[in-house]
Write a protein that holds these residues in place. Structure first.
Motif, PDB file in Angstrom:
ATOM      1  N   ARG A  31     -17.986   5.677   6.179  1.00  0.00           N
ATOM      2  CA  ARG A  31     -16.608   5.827   5.709  1.00  0.00           C
ATOM      3  C   ARG A  31     -15.936   4.496   5.383  1.00  0.00           C
ATOM      4  O   ARG A  31     -14.717   4.393   5.357  1.00  0.00           O
ATOM      5  N   PRO A  34     -14.407   5.306   0.097  1.00  0.00           N
ATOM      6  CA  PRO A  34     -14.293   6.757  -0.177  1.00  0.00           C
ATOM      7  C   PRO A  34     -15.434   7.298  -1.046  1.00  0.00           C
ATOM      8  O   PRO A  34     -15.223   7.844  -2.127  1.00  0.00           O
ATOM      9  N   THR A  83      -6.752  13.776  -2.528  1.00  0.00           N
ATOM     10  CA  THR A  83      -7.517  13.039  -1.512  1.00  0.00           C
ATOM     11  C   THR A  83      -7.829  11.636  -1.988  1.00  0.00           C
ATOM     12  O   THR A  83      -7.775  10.679  -1.208  1.00  0.00           O
ATOM     13  N   GLU A  87      -6.641   8.401   0.164  1.00  0.00           N
ATOM     14  CA  GLU A  87      -7.607   7.405   0.633  1.00  0.00           C
ATOM     15  C   GLU A  87      -7.306   6.031   0.047  1.00  0.00           C
ATOM     16  O   GLU A  87      -7.471   5.002   0.724  1.00  0.00           O
TER      17      GLU A  87
END
Length: 235
Positions: A31, A34, A83, A87
Motif C-alpha cells: 500500500r 495506490p 477513491t 488516496e
C-alpha cells in the motif's frame, strides 16, 4: 424499471469484483502507492472503450438493458474516481507530494490511453464488413467473439492473481473462479444470440447456427481463459 434493475445488477457485480481485484493488487504490491485503484481504473477504462464501440455504436435495440448493465452498472462500479481522489488527498496530507503528483499524472494519462486503445481495438474489429462473416442463411459475428475472447483473457489473469494473492479458503477460490467464468460465458454467449436475433435469425429456423455460435464462443473463451491462467501464474 428494467433499466434500473439492470444497472443495479451490473453494479453489484462490478463493486464486488473491484474490491477483490484492488485487494489482491494491494496484497501483492503493498500500500505504498495506490496500485489497486490505478489497476482497476485502467482496466475499466480499456474495457469501457472497447465495449462502447461494440455495445453502443452497433445500436442493437433489443439489448438496451444489457448494455446499461455492463457499461453503466458493471464498469461504473468497477472503476472509481472518488477513491482515486481520496488516496491522492491522503498522499498530499502525508507530505508525499511526489507520489501524489505521480498518481494524478499516471492515472489520468494511463486511463485516457486505455480508453483510446479500447476504442481503437473496437473500431478496428468492426472496420471490415461490420465485424461479421456472412453467407446465405447465416453469419459469424467474429468481432464480438474476439471482444469476448479479450474479456475472457483479462478475467482469467485477474482470477489467477486473486487466487494467489487474496487470503481466501480453497473452496471459496474455486467457487469464485467457477462463478466468474460461468457468468462471463453465459452473458457473452447471450449477447451473441441477441445480436443474431436482431439481424433476423431465430431459434426456430436457425437452431444449428444459434447453438453453434454459443458453443463456439464458449470453447474459444475457455481456451483463452486457460491461456490467461498460465500467463497469470507467471506474474
Amino acid at each position: 424499471m428494467n433499466q434500473i434493475l439492470a444497472v443495479a445488477l451490473g453494479g453489484s457485480f462490478g463493486a464486488v469484483i473491484r474490491f477483490l481485484v484492488s485487494s489482491g493488487i494491494y496484497q501483492w504490491l503493498g500500500r505504498g502507492f495506490p496500485y489497486g485503484t490505478l489497476v482497476v481504473n485502467v482496466l475499466g477504462s480499456f474495457m469501457l472503450g472497447l465495449l462502447t464501440e461494440s455495445l453502443m455504436q452497433q445500436r442493437l435495440t433489443i439489448t438496451f438493458e444489457y448494455r446499461a448493465a455492463i457499461l453503466i452498472g458493471f464498469i461504473g462500479a468497477f472503476t472509481t474516481f472518488s477513491t482515486f481522489s481520496l488516496e491522492t488527498f491522503y498522499l498530499i496530507e502525508q507530505g508525499n507530494l511526489t507520489k501524489a503528483a505521480l498518481n494524478i499524472f499516471t492515472s489520468v494519462m494511463a486511463c485516457i490511453f486505455a480508453i483510446w486503445l479500447g476504442l481503437l481495438c473496437g473500431r478496428g474489429l468492426f472496420y471490415y464488413s461490420d465485424g461479421v462473416i456472412q453467407w446465405s442463411g447465416g453469419m459469424i459475428p467474429y468481432a464480438l467473439m474476439t471482444i469476448n475472447a479479450i474479456g475472457a483473457f483479462l478475467i482469467s489473469i485477474i482470477a489467477t492473481i486473486l487466487l494467489h494473492k487474496v487470503a481466501l479458503a480453497v473452496e471459496y477460490r474455486v467457487v469464485l473462479t467457477v462463478v466468474m467464468v460461468g457468468i462471463f460465458l453465459t452473458l457473452s454467449g447471450l449477447y451473441l444470440l441477441l445480436f443474431l436475433v436482431e439481424h433476423g435469425f431465430s431459434f426456430d429456423a436457425h437452431l444449428n447456427l444459434m447453438l453453434g455460435t454459443f458453443v463456439g464462443n464458449s470453447l474459444i473463451c475457455i481456451s483463452v481463459i486457460w491461456m490467461g491462467l498460465l500467463v497469470g501464474r507467471q506474474i
